[in-house]
Design an enzyme around this catalytic site. Structure first.
Site, short mmCIF file in Angstrom:
data_model
loop_
_atom_site.label_atom_id
_atom_site.label_comp_id
_atom_site.label_asym_id
_atom_site.label_seq_id
_atom_site.Cartn_x
_atom_site.Cartn_y
_atom_site.Cartn_z
N PRO A 118 -29.57 10.31 -18.23
CA PRO A 118 -28.38 10.79 -18.92
C PRO A 118 -28.29 12.31 -18.87
O PRO A 118 -29.29 13.01 -19.06
CB PRO A 118 -28.59 10.28 -20.35
CG PRO A 118 -29.50 9.10 -20.20
CD PRO A 118 -30.41 9.46 -19.07
N GLU A 119 -27.08 12.82 -18.62
CA GLU A 119 -26.88 14.27 -18.56
C GLU A 119 -26.44 14.80 -19.92
O GLU A 119 -26.24 14.05 -20.87
CB GLU A 119 -25.91 14.60 -17.44
CG GLU A 119 -26.39 14.04 -16.11
CD GLU A 119 -25.70 14.64 -14.89
OE1 GLU A 119 -25.25 15.80 -14.94
OE2 GLU A 119 -25.64 13.95 -13.85
N LYS B 289 -30.55 18.17 -22.63
CA LYS B 289 -30.84 16.73 -22.66
C LYS B 289 -31.72 16.35 -23.84
O LYS B 289 -32.32 15.28 -23.86
CB LYS B 289 -31.50 16.32 -21.34
CG LYS B 289 -30.63 16.61 -20.12
CD LYS B 289 -31.31 16.22 -18.82
CE LYS B 289 -30.43 16.56 -17.62
NZ LYS B 289 -31.03 16.15 -16.34
N ARG C 24 -34.83 14.51 -5.20
CA ARG C 24 -33.56 13.98 -5.69
C ARG C 24 -32.54 14.02 -4.55
O ARG C 24 -32.62 14.86 -3.65
CB ARG C 24 -33.02 14.82 -6.86
CG ARG C 24 -33.93 14.88 -8.07
CD ARG C 24 -34.09 13.55 -8.76
NE ARG C 24 -32.85 13.04 -9.31
CZ ARG C 24 -32.37 13.36 -10.51
NH1 ARG C 24 -33.04 14.20 -11.28
NH2 ARG C 24 -31.24 12.85 -10.94
#
Length: 271
Positions: free
Chosen positions: A2-3, A52, A255
């Protein structure tokens, strides 16, 4: 993962539903049981997000710190509460809603000093009113690291994840591997403003939608990735929505990095 917009939306909903009330706090899973007992029955005074990270303050030196990590979830639901199912690290119950925290990378009770230590490691959060973009610019403008690395570094800018990285670089027409020190000040101000706008919109909607009608061009129609209408993220090989060039992908620091080779071509240095 989640950002930042997800955490800010979570904080807003928890402020509305839980702050100002004495809460029942428990740990059905058991891993947070000792700390849960210390805040059980106390009034939740505030809920704040920074990047976050989520901070629930129950009093002096009684701050529950939550980081969702890759798989964490913390949804709010109306009462009556269902029996806990699965690995519920923490359950909070208020007058009208309850929330079950599952799968976080962090759920811990901290002192105010420990909270300050976490905040000191984080860069400015575009969604916070107290954010100072010059703090991030000072680090970016001196760095040889590419923008793709700097935007994901939480000590530079807090709250940006892979989706916002891909989308803001596309929307600003910036090559992902451009060294930070070669980014012009005007481009930086545009990048920061775009991040703020996208993340605010994501917090309001509860999802990320970055495509605007004004920018659609030779490519196909927007599709959904992570319940989002996006330009580049996870659109490998698909035509760019602006120019039609296939979206490129490569691995960058473990990533996936997505970009349009045409719309995000090399740019001149500082100006």
């Amino acid at each position: 993962m989640p950002e930042g917009h997800t955490l800010h939306r979570m904080a807003r909903l928890q402020r509305r539903r839980f702050v100002g009330h004495a809460l029942q706090v428990s740990s059905p899973q058991g891993r947070f049981a000792t700390d849960a007992e210390l805040v059980d029955g106390r009034v939740l005074e505030s809920v704040e997000a920074h990047g976050k990270h989520l901070f629930q303050t129950f009093g002096p030196d009684l701050v529950v710190h939550v980081h969702l990590g890759l798989w964490g979830r913390f949804p709010n639901r109306r009462l009556p509460a269902d029996p806990p199912r699965g690995q519920v690290r923490m359950r909070i119950v208020g007058p009208t809603h309850y929330a079950d925290l599952r799968g976080p990378s962090a759920c811990e009770l901290l002192t105010e000093v420990e909270v300050k230590a976490i905040l000191a490691r984080l860069g400015p959060d575009p969604l916070r009113r107290d954010a100072d973009p010059d703090e991030a610019w000072a680090r970016i403008s001196r760095s040889r690291a590419p923008l793709a690395t700097l935007l994901m570094d939480q000590s530079v800018i807090a709250g940006v994840g892979n989706v916002f990285r891909a989308e803001t670089l596309f929307r600003c027409g910036l090559p992902p591997l451009l060294p930070g020190r070669d980014l012009g000040r005007d481009d930086w101000e545009r990048l920061w403003a775009d991040l703020r706008a996208m993340m605010r919109d994501g917090e309001r909607r509860g999802r990320i939608e970055t495509v605007t009608e004004a920018t659609l061009g030779a490519g196909d129609q927007p599709d959904s990735a992570c319940a989002s209408a996006v330009y580049a993220y996870r659109r490998t090989g698909r035509p760019c929505l602006v120019c039609g060039t296939p979206i490129a992908r490569e691995s960058h620091r473990a990533r996936n990095l997505f970009w349009c080779p045409t719309c995000q071509g090399e740019r001149p240095g500082k100006h």
